[in-house]
Design a protein around this motif. Structure first.
Motif, PDB file in Angstrom:
ATOM      1  N   ILE A  95       0.879  -1.167   0.000  1.00 22.89           N
ATOM      2  CA  ILE A  95       0.000   0.000   0.000  1.00 22.89           C
ATOM      3  C   ILE A  95       0.919   1.221   0.000  1.00 22.89           C
ATOM      4  CG2 ILE A  95      -0.245  -0.149   2.527  1.00 22.89           C
ATOM      5  CD1 ILE A  95      -3.011   1.260   2.125  1.00 22.89           C
ATOM      6  N   ALA A  96       0.720   2.095  -0.992  1.00 21.06           N
ATOM      7  CA  ALA A  96       1.581   3.261  -1.164  1.00 21.06           C
ATOM      8  C   ALA A  96       0.852   4.530  -0.754  1.00 21.06           C
ATOM      9  CB  ALA A  96       2.039   3.368  -2.617  1.00 21.06           C
ATOM     10  N   PHE A  97       1.460   5.294   0.142  1.00 23.40           N
ATOM     11  CA  PHE A  97       0.932   6.581   0.580  1.00 23.40           C
ATOM     12  C   PHE A  97       1.805   7.683  -0.001  1.00 23.40           C
ATOM     13  CE2 PHE A  97      -0.147   3.523   3.827  1.00 23.40           C
ATOM     14  CZ  PHE A  97      -1.433   3.842   4.203  1.00 23.40           C
ATOM     15  N   THR A  98       1.193   8.760  -0.416  1.00 18.21           N
ATOM     16  CA  THR A  98       1.964   9.918  -0.867  1.00 18.21           C
ATOM     17  C   THR A  98       1.698  11.101   0.046  1.00 18.21           C
ATOM     18  OG1 THR A  98       0.192  10.530  -2.416  1.00 18.21           O
ATOM     19  CG2 THR A  98       2.037   9.246  -3.282  1.00 18.21           C
ATOM     20  N   GLN A  99       2.753  11.845   0.296  1.00 18.62           N
ATOM     21  CA  GLN A  99       2.670  13.052   1.118  1.00 18.62           C
ATOM     22  C   GLN A  99       3.633  14.059   0.503  1.00 18.62           C
ATOM     23  OE1 GLN A  99       3.987  12.853   5.274  1.00 18.62           O
ATOM     24  NE2 GLN A  99       2.021  13.702   5.851  1.00 18.62           N
TER      25      GLN A  99
ATOM     26  N   SER B 147      -9.709  -0.738  -0.197  1.00 20.36           N
ATOM     27  CA  SER B 147      -9.763   0.114  -1.391  1.00 20.36           C
ATOM     28  C   SER B 147     -10.883   1.140  -1.288  1.00 20.36           C
ATOM     29  CB  SER B 147      -9.958  -0.752  -2.639  1.00 20.36           C
ATOM     30  OG  SER B 147      -8.894  -1.659  -2.796  1.00 20.36           O
ATOM     31  N   ILE B 148     -12.020   0.714  -0.748  1.00 22.38           N
ATOM     32  CA  ILE B 148     -13.143   1.643  -0.552  1.00 22.38           C
ATOM     33  C   ILE B 148     -12.761   2.737   0.435  1.00 22.38           C
ATOM     34  CG2 ILE B 148     -15.478   1.848   0.372  1.00 22.38           C
ATOM     35  CD1 ILE B 148     -16.043  -0.942  -0.754  1.00 22.38           C
ATOM     36  N   LEU B 149     -12.091   2.347   1.520  1.00 23.87           N
ATOM     37  CA  LEU B 149     -11.659   3.321   2.514  1.00 23.87           C
ATOM     38  C   LEU B 149     -10.665   4.313   1.912  1.00 23.87           C
ATOM     39  CD1 LEU B 149     -11.526   4.367   5.431  1.00 23.87           C
ATOM     40  CD2 LEU B 149      -9.740   2.663   5.867  1.00 23.87           C
ATOM     41  N   ALA B 150      -9.795   3.824   1.040  1.00 21.91           N
ATOM     42  CA  ALA B 150      -8.793   4.695   0.417  1.00 21.91           C
ATOM     43  C   ALA B 150      -9.440   5.767  -0.445  1.00 21.91           C
ATOM     44  CB  ALA B 150      -7.833   3.852  -0.418  1.00 21.91           C
ATOM     45  N   GLN B 151     -10.644   5.504  -0.945  1.00 19.88           N
ATOM     46  CA  GLN B 151     -11.348   6.470  -1.788  1.00 19.88           C
ATOM     47  C   GLN B 151     -12.268   7.384  -0.994  1.00 19.88           C
ATOM     48  OE1 GLN B 151     -12.898   4.587  -5.584  1.00 19.88           O
ATOM     49  NE2 GLN B 151     -12.478   2.754  -4.412  1.00 19.88           N
TER      50      GLN B 151
ATOM     51  N   VAL C 245      -3.663   7.815  -0.406  1.00 17.12           N
ATOM     52  CA  VAL C 245      -3.321   6.465  -0.837  1.00 17.12           C
ATOM     53  C   VAL C 245      -3.242   6.474  -2.357  1.00 17.12           C
ATOM     54  CG1 VAL C 245      -4.009   4.043  -0.866  1.00 17.12           C
ATOM     55  CG2 VAL C 245      -4.493   5.451   1.146  1.00 17.12           C
ATOM     56  N   SER C 246      -2.064   6.182  -2.900  1.00 13.75           N
ATOM     57  CA  SER C 246      -1.911   6.214  -4.350  1.00 13.75           C
ATOM     58  C   SER C 246      -2.159   4.854  -4.982  1.00 13.75           C
ATOM     59  CB  SER C 246      -0.514   6.711  -4.724  1.00 13.75           C
ATOM     60  OG  SER C 246       0.485   5.887  -4.154  1.00 13.75           O
ATOM     61  N   SER C 247      -1.895   3.759  -4.246  1.00 16.29           N
ATOM     62  CA  SER C 247      -2.147   2.435  -4.819  1.00 16.29           C
ATOM     63  C   SER C 247      -2.153   1.358  -3.745  1.00 16.29           C
ATOM     64  CB  SER C 247      -1.081   2.078  -5.867  1.00 16.29           C
ATOM     65  OG  SER C 247       0.177   1.897  -5.261  1.00 16.29           O
TER      66      SER C 247
ATOM     67  N   LEU D 170      -4.830 -11.544  -8.845  1.00 13.37           N
ATOM     68  CA  LEU D 170      -4.195 -10.235  -8.747  1.00 13.37           C
ATOM     69  C   LEU D 170      -5.269  -9.168  -8.616  1.00 13.37           C
ATOM     70  CD1 LEU D 170      -1.691  -8.325  -9.074  1.00 13.37           C
ATOM     71  CD2 LEU D 170      -2.155  -8.376 -11.531  1.00 13.37           C
ATOM     72  N   HIS D 171      -5.106  -8.288  -7.641  1.00 12.57           N
ATOM     73  CA  HIS D 171      -6.062  -7.200  -7.421  1.00 12.57           C
ATOM     74  C   HIS D 171      -5.288  -5.904  -7.206  1.00 12.57           C
ATOM     75  CE1 HIS D 171      -9.256 -10.167  -7.097  1.00 12.57           C
ATOM     76  NE2 HIS D 171      -8.439 -10.859  -6.325  1.00 12.57           N
ATOM     77  N   ILE D 172      -5.683  -4.869  -7.924  1.00 15.42           N
ATOM     78  CA  ILE D 172      -4.970  -3.592  -7.892  1.00 15.42           C
ATOM     79  C   ILE D 172      -5.965  -2.452  -7.716  1.00 15.42           C
ATOM     80  CG2 ILE D 172      -3.369  -2.072  -9.117  1.00 15.42           C
ATOM     81  CD1 ILE D 172      -2.594  -4.475 -10.841  1.00 15.42           C
ATOM     82  N   PHE D 173      -5.591  -1.493  -6.891  1.00 14.29           N
ATOM     83  CA  PHE D 173      -6.377  -0.273  -6.755  1.00 14.29           C
ATOM     84  C   PHE D 173      -5.457   0.932  -6.948  1.00 14.29           C
ATOM     85  CE2 PHE D 173      -7.090   3.290  -3.835  1.00 14.29           C
ATOM     86  CZ  PHE D 173      -8.237   3.820  -4.399  1.00 14.29           C
ATOM     87  N   GLY D 174      -5.908   1.893  -7.745  1.00 11.20           N
ATOM     88  CA  GLY D 174      -5.233   3.190  -7.836  1.00 11.20           C
ATOM     89  C   GLY D 174      -4.085   3.292  -8.807  1.00 11.20           C
TER      90      GLY D 174
END
Length: 299
Positions: free
Chosen positions: A68-72, A170-174, A184-186, A206-210
């Motif tokens: 899980i990738a976070f951007t700041q 994934s829902i929470l990330a959105q 959350v970028s991905s 395989l499951h991907i979000f973002g």
């Protein structure tokens, strides 16, 4: 997941005095303050726990990669886990993630759980299975017992539990009510069945979000799984570290922290979700449970 920021005046003073930067992370500062993790939002620690459970099922799982990738701002913090056929893939994945966001100038990988943590979970599951087997024989006498369900069904039932949690995460990330301070970028989740059929996609869910461009990621995952060097990352040799810990770069801090055991669930005790991330929480008065968080807390 750790994000380095000096929210504590004491830690800030230590930094100004060029004292050890090593464990200067505030474990819960950004995740809790952003609302991403709370008493009601438990998807992140739940996902990490389910991933560990699945990876420890070595009789059916060849390997797992989860991140899980976070951007700041211009920084990307990638909290990841890999096992089996995905061991050693982290640098390649980091390149894919950094290239996917042109605004990112620094990527900091953070390993959720170590190989030692995984081995501990495998041993725990083996002991539990042995205990159930002995109990069955004691109650029913000597018997081979019913045959285990079809191998593929057994695999599908295990990874589908992770898929459910992945969808929640994934829902929470959105979610619109999550602070945009921490984005959350991905989120990536890939599991490979043991002795997987290359022509059967369900053997490699395989499951991907973002992540908008997935072609490069798919190729990296495939190439590494088939031809990659599946070596376990060398841990930090703590015996070689000097007693007087000198200032480290952020990259070195992340590498060292990633090498410390982070297993939170022992055989006889389960850590609460609030304990999972926090080094200490004033509201709940929950103390850390993993060795990694205890070191940060006492430092």
């Amino acid at each position: 997941m750790i994000i380095f920021q000096f929210a504590d005046p004491v830690l800030e003073t230590l930094n100004k005095c060029n004292r050890a930067m090593l464990f200067s992370a505030m474990m819960d500062s950004d995740l809790f303050n952003s609302g991403f993790v709370s008493k009601t939002r438990r998807q992140l620690p739940e996902m990490e726990r389910k991933v560990l459970d699945l990876a420890a099922a070595t009789d059916i799982v060849q390997g797992i990669f989860y991140s899980i990738a976070f951007t700041q701002g211009s920084q990307m913090f990638v909290s990841y886990f890999k096992s089996g056929c995905f061991s050693g893939i982290r640098p390649s994945i980091s390149n894919v993630l950094q290239e996917s966001d042109s605004t990112v100038t620094q990527l900091l990988p953070y390993r959720i759980l170590t190989h030692k943590d995984l081995n501990k979970k495998v041993l725990q599951q083996q002991k539990a299975a042995l205990s159930r087997s002995k109990s069955h024989v004691k109650q029913n006498g000597h018997t081979d017992g019913p045959k285990r369900q079809c191998y593929s069904q057994y695999f599908n039932s295990r990874w589908s539990i992770c898929k459910v949690v992945f969808d929640k995460l994934s829902i929470l990330a959105q979610s619109e009510d999550i602070s945009n301070k921490l984005q959350v970028s991905s989120v990536i989740f890939n599991c490979v069945k043991k002795n997987a059929d290359e022509n059967h996609i369900h053997d490699r869910p395989l499951h991907i979000f973002g992540l908008h461009d997935t072609d490069t990621l798919l190729q990296v995952l495939k190439d590494h799984r088939i031809h990659g060097n599946h070596v376990v990352d060398d841990p930090v040799d703590f015996s070689s570290l000097k007693k007087e810990i000198k200032p480290k770069s952020v990259e070195e801090e992340f590498h060292i922290l990633s090498s410390v055991s982070n297993y939170h669930w022992d055989n006889d005790q389960k850590a609460s979700y609030m304990q999972y991330f926090s080094t200490y929480n004033e509201d709940t008065r929950k103390y850390p449970t993993s060795l990694r968080n205890k070191i940060i807390f006492h430092f």
